[in-house]
Design a protein around this motif. Structure first.
Motif, PDB file in Angstrom:
ATOM      1  N   THR A 231       0.840  -1.198   0.000  1.00  0.00           N
ATOM      2  CA  THR A 231       0.000   0.000   0.000  1.00  0.00           C
ATOM      3  C   THR A 231       0.874   1.246   0.000  1.00  0.00           C
ATOM      4  OG1 THR A 231      -0.079   0.216   2.416  1.00  0.00           O
ATOM      5  CG2 THR A 231      -1.716  -1.231   1.374  1.00  0.00           C
ATOM      6  N   ALA A 232       0.252   2.382  -0.324  1.00  0.00           N
ATOM      7  CA  ALA A 232       0.970   3.657  -0.263  1.00  0.00           C
ATOM      8  C   ALA A 232       1.376   3.968   1.177  1.00  0.00           C
ATOM      9  CB  ALA A 232       0.090   4.774  -0.824  1.00  0.00           C
ATOM     10  N   ALA A 233       0.585   3.511   2.141  1.00  0.00           N
ATOM     11  CA  ALA A 233       0.949   3.712   3.553  1.00  0.00           C
ATOM     12  C   ALA A 233       2.240   2.971   3.892  1.00  0.00           C
ATOM     13  CB  ALA A 233      -0.189   3.237   4.457  1.00  0.00           C
ATOM     14  N   ASP A 234       2.448   1.788   3.279  1.00  0.00           N
ATOM     15  CA  ASP A 234       3.708   1.065   3.476  1.00  0.00           C
ATOM     16  C   ASP A 234       4.889   1.910   3.015  1.00  0.00           C
ATOM     17  OD1 ASP A 234       2.370  -1.176   4.424  1.00  0.00           O
ATOM     18  OD2 ASP A 234       2.242  -2.099   2.432  1.00  0.00           O
ATOM     19  N   VAL A 258       2.898   2.531  -6.952  1.00  0.00           N
ATOM     20  CA  VAL A 258       3.789   2.988  -8.018  1.00  0.00           C
ATOM     21  C   VAL A 258       3.964   4.500  -7.957  1.00  0.00           C
ATOM     22  CG1 VAL A 258       4.024   3.200 -10.538  1.00  0.00           C
ATOM     23  CG2 VAL A 258       3.306   1.018  -9.520  1.00  0.00           C
ATOM     24  N   GLN A 259       2.872   5.215  -7.733  1.00  0.00           N
ATOM     25  CA  GLN A 259       2.946   6.677  -7.679  1.00  0.00           C
ATOM     26  C   GLN A 259       3.742   7.165  -6.468  1.00  0.00           C
ATOM     27  OE1 GLN A 259      -1.291   7.442  -7.825  1.00  0.00           O
ATOM     28  NE2 GLN A 259      -1.203   8.031  -9.974  1.00  0.00           N
ATOM     29  N   ALA A 260       3.760   6.396  -5.402  1.00  0.00           N
ATOM     30  CA  ALA A 260       4.472   6.805  -4.189  1.00  0.00           C
ATOM     31  C   ALA A 260       5.944   6.395  -4.201  1.00  0.00           C
ATOM     32  CB  ALA A 260       3.782   6.201  -2.963  1.00  0.00           C
ATOM     33  N   ALA A 261       6.315   5.513  -5.133  1.00  0.00           N
ATOM     34  CA  ALA A 261       7.680   4.989  -5.186  1.00  0.00           C
ATOM     35  C   ALA A 261       8.597   5.911  -5.989  1.00  0.00           C
ATOM     36  CB  ALA A 261       7.665   3.593  -5.794  1.00  0.00           C
ATOM     37  N   ASP A 262       9.888   5.606  -5.958  1.00  0.00           N
ATOM     38  CA  ASP A 262      10.862   6.335  -6.770  1.00  0.00           C
ATOM     39  C   ASP A 262      11.045   5.712  -8.144  1.00  0.00           C
ATOM     40  OD1 ASP A 262      11.881   8.293  -4.745  1.00  0.00           O
ATOM     41  OD2 ASP A 262      12.376   6.449  -3.676  1.00  0.00           O
ATOM     42  N   PHE A 263      10.785   4.404  -8.220  1.00  0.00           N
ATOM     43  CA  PHE A 263      10.949   3.702  -9.488  1.00  0.00           C
ATOM     44  C   PHE A 263      10.035   2.490  -9.487  1.00  0.00           C
ATOM     45  CE2 PHE A 263      12.738   0.421 -12.213  1.00  0.00           C
ATOM     46  CZ  PHE A 263      13.045   1.121 -13.356  1.00  0.00           C
TER      47      PHE A 263
END
Length: 375
Positions: A231-234, A258-263
């Motif tokens: 999750t984005a919370a993770d 995906v949107q919260a990650a760097d890659f």
């Protein structure tokens, strides 16, 4: 018992005989130690000195049998370090393994991965004997759809091209126009010259592809039980706990991740980006063994490991790889007519130009509506 596994029409794994012959003793001798010490150096951070004397004889015996039988082991990135680094011959993600199977000169291919990968190897190398070490090594995503489902979808959406993720059965591949992997899904969708494409069966991959293209995407409600849990919370919790950490994820994860990650990219792209990132700390939000295998190759990065285990991948062990080679058991076959149609779909994917750099999913792209088909 003649048939232990029936995944989908057209494919089976069999063992000849009623009981498996006993495994011979495999002691940890001076010969074994000398032959495997260099391998332990690679994996010593992940396998304790107490465990190694039990693993080394199996590794030595497997590597000897490969030479005797002209066999190769295709090891997916999610294999444990002892398999991936100590007995694997050809390693990579689903796309790489499909290419390797097609080009292999071996007589026997042992698929250290799950059943759809073994089917794909057989489809692309029909004259080879393909073995799966454990017939129970399935896949939640592959199990989410059947060939009959695809036929109904085609009837409901006539003229719309159907792209099937390689994480599917041979029968499903046979019913589609072209296959894709996470490393080339956007390229495949955009190659078809259609403003609408059906991308099956992973709804999260489809939503991530839709964000990267102007093509209208329809999909199926399937998912990977490993990646759907993130999750984005993770991601935010990891950033709070480890300031400056680089977050790398897979497009089978929800779009918010995906949107919260760097890659975000395929397993091959994740590993490649990690090597080139210059990061001091990183996390791979994917299957647990992936981090271990990349960490061995990129020791300068400290990998934080909040991960999810794939219970299907973890059915593959040194012990059952050894037994598969020793007894040449659990051969995977695909009915010729199904194999021919599935091969055409996989080959259509392989015929596309190989990207110069591993494809990635831009986290800055915004969500677009994706219709879930139901038939």
């Amino acid at each position: 018992m003649d048939t232990l596994y029936q995944s989908q029409p057209g494919s089976r794994g069999t063992y000849k005989g009623d009981t498996m012959p006993a495994r011979p003793p495999l002691p940890y001798t001076d010969e074994v130690k000398a032959a495997t010490d260099h391998l332990y150096e690679k994996v010593k951070d992940f396998i304790s000195p107490l465990e190694w004397p039990a693993k080394a004889p199996l590794i030595h015996a497997i590597n000897q049998m490969k030479r005797e039988k002209n066999a190769v082991i295709l090891a997916h990135n999610y294999m444990t370090a002892d398999i991936f680094h100590c007995v694997g011959d050809l390693m990579g993600d689903s796309l790489a393994l499909a290419r390797m199977a097609a080009n292999s000169d071996a007589d026997i291919i042992v698929q250290a991965g799950v059943h759809f990968m073994a089917e794909t190897a057989k489809i692309m190398a029909p004259d080879k004997k393909v073995l799966i070490p454990d017939t129970r090594a399935g896949c939640s995503l592959a199990a989410s759809i059947t060939g009959e489902d695809v036929r109904r979808i085609r009837a409901a959406y006539p003229g719309v091209p159907i792209v099937t993720y390689v994480n599917t059965s041979a029968e499903v591949k046979a019913e589609c126009d072209i296959c894709c992997t996470s490393s080339n899904a956007v390229q495949v969708v955009e190659s078809l010259g259609s403003d609408t494409v059906i991308l099956l069966p992973d709804e999260y991959l489809a939503k991530n592809v839709a964000a990267q293209t102007d093509i209208r995407i329809l999909t199926w409600k399937g998912s990977c039980e490993v990646h759907e849990k993130f999750t984005a919370a993770d991601v935010q919790d990891l950033r709070d706990a480890h300031p400056g950490i680089v977050i790398i994820t897979h497009p089978e994860s929800p779009l918010e991740v995906v949107q919260a990650a760097d890659f975000a990219g395929s397993t091959a792209a994740m590993a490649d980006w990690a090597r080139k990132s210059g990061a001091k700390q990183a996390v791979l939000l994917t299957e647990c063994s992936m981090s271990d295998n990349v960490a061995i190759d990129v020791p300068e990065i400290e990998f934080i490991r909040p991960c999810n285990l794939c219970p299907h991948m973890k059915r593959i062990t040194l012990e059952n790889i050894y037994d598969a080679l020793r007894l040449e058991q659990f051969e995977v076959t695909v009915e010729p007519e199904i194999a021919a149609r599935a091969r055409a779909s996989v080959q259509a994917m392989l015929d596309l130009p190989a990207p110069k750099t591993p494809a990635f999913f831009d986290p800055a792209k915004q969500e677009k509506f994706v219709e879930i088909v139901s038939v």
